[in-house]
Enzyme design. Sequence first.
Site, PDB file in Angstrom:
ATOM      1  CG  ASP A   7      -1.599   1.392   1.419  1.00  0.00           C
ATOM      2  OD1 ASP A   7      -2.260   1.595   0.454  1.00  0.00           O
ATOM      3  OD2 ASP A   7      -1.643   1.734   2.391  1.00  0.00           O
ATOM      4  CG  ASP A   9      -1.394   7.772   0.424  1.00  0.00           C
ATOM      5  OD1 ASP A   9      -0.202   8.141   0.045  1.00  0.00           O
ATOM      6  OD2 ASP A   9      -2.424   7.930  -0.298  1.00  0.00           O
ATOM      7  CE1 TYR A  21      -8.958  10.685  -0.932  1.00  0.00           C
ATOM      8  CE2 TYR A  21      -9.602  12.963  -0.435  1.00  0.00           C
ATOM      9  CZ  TYR A  21      -9.774  11.486  -0.613  1.00  0.00           C
ATOM     10  OH  TYR A  21     -11.007  10.920  -0.023  1.00  0.00           O
ATOM     11  CG  ASN A  53      -8.076   1.633  -2.372  1.00  0.00           C
ATOM     12  OD1 ASN A  53      -7.902   0.982  -3.478  1.00  0.00           O
ATOM     13  ND2 ASN A  53      -8.773   1.262  -1.335  1.00  0.00           N
ATOM     14  CB  CYS A  91      -8.229   1.835  -7.376  1.00  0.00           C
ATOM     15  SG  CYS A  91     -10.055   2.242  -7.403  1.00  0.00           S
ATOM     16  CG  HIS A  93     -12.586   3.509 -10.115  1.00  0.00           C
ATOM     17  ND1 HIS A  93     -11.863   2.388 -10.568  1.00  0.00           N
ATOM     18  CD2 HIS A  93     -12.534   3.825 -11.499  1.00  0.00           C
ATOM     19  CE1 HIS A  93     -11.445   2.129 -11.871  1.00  0.00           C
ATOM     20  NE2 HIS A  93     -11.671   3.283 -12.392  1.00  0.00           N
ATOM     21  CG  ASP A 128      -1.848   2.544   6.473  1.00  0.00           C
ATOM     22  OD1 ASP A 128      -2.255   2.202   5.239  1.00  0.00           O
ATOM     23  OD2 ASP A 128      -1.899   3.416   6.924  1.00  0.00           O
TER      24      ASP A 128
HETATM   25 MG   LIG Z   1      -2.859   3.142   3.553  1.00  0.00          MG
HETATM   26 ZN   LIG Z   2     -11.138   0.930  -8.922  1.00  0.00          ZN
END
Ligand SMILES: [Mg+2]
Ligand SMILES: [Zn+2]
Length: 185
Positions: A7, A9, A21, A53, A91, A93, A128
Amino acid sequence: MRTVFLDRDGVLNRKAPEGEYVSRWDLFHPLPGVADALRMLREAGLRVYVVTNQRGVALGLYGMEDVEALHARMSSELESHGARIDGFFVCPHDRDACTCRKPGVGLFEQARALHPEIAWETSVMVGDSISDVEAGARLGMRTIFIDGDPETQKPGAAEARARAGLFCTSLLEAASFLMDSKRGE
Ligand SMILES: [Mg+2]
Ligand SMILES: [Zn+2]
């Protein structure tokens, strides 16, 4: 172990407070030891892919070109430390709009479509949040939970800690563990 999914962040860089963000380089604050951890993994011959994400794109707060620019900058900084990320899967979305947003497994499938040598049983997911642990578990991967800063930690941390195969306080600690277990293979 051959493949490490990370991952972004909260694993590579400091997570922004909920609702904010990391959209630009000046908001990207690497966590301590990250370059060393990535260099160790690279030297051990492991492939490293980021799966992230980025719902802020769906919300119109920044664009995919910003995400790509950030990742390009990150890659060049890492390269100067002898470290590398082998690919980024994003991603963009909103919730409930796709199959790639974690805990969905679409980003992992995208990685495997490009790199058919990836096998879930020789992969580990490091994240995380509970969605990272869930996504990894769905594919039968090993999972490592990075215990984040309690200030910015998302709900579900206790469950994630309990469900993950291992929990660590940093990517460097996780990488050290992976090195030890690789030596025992
Ligand atoms: Mg994270
Ligand atoms: Zn997506």
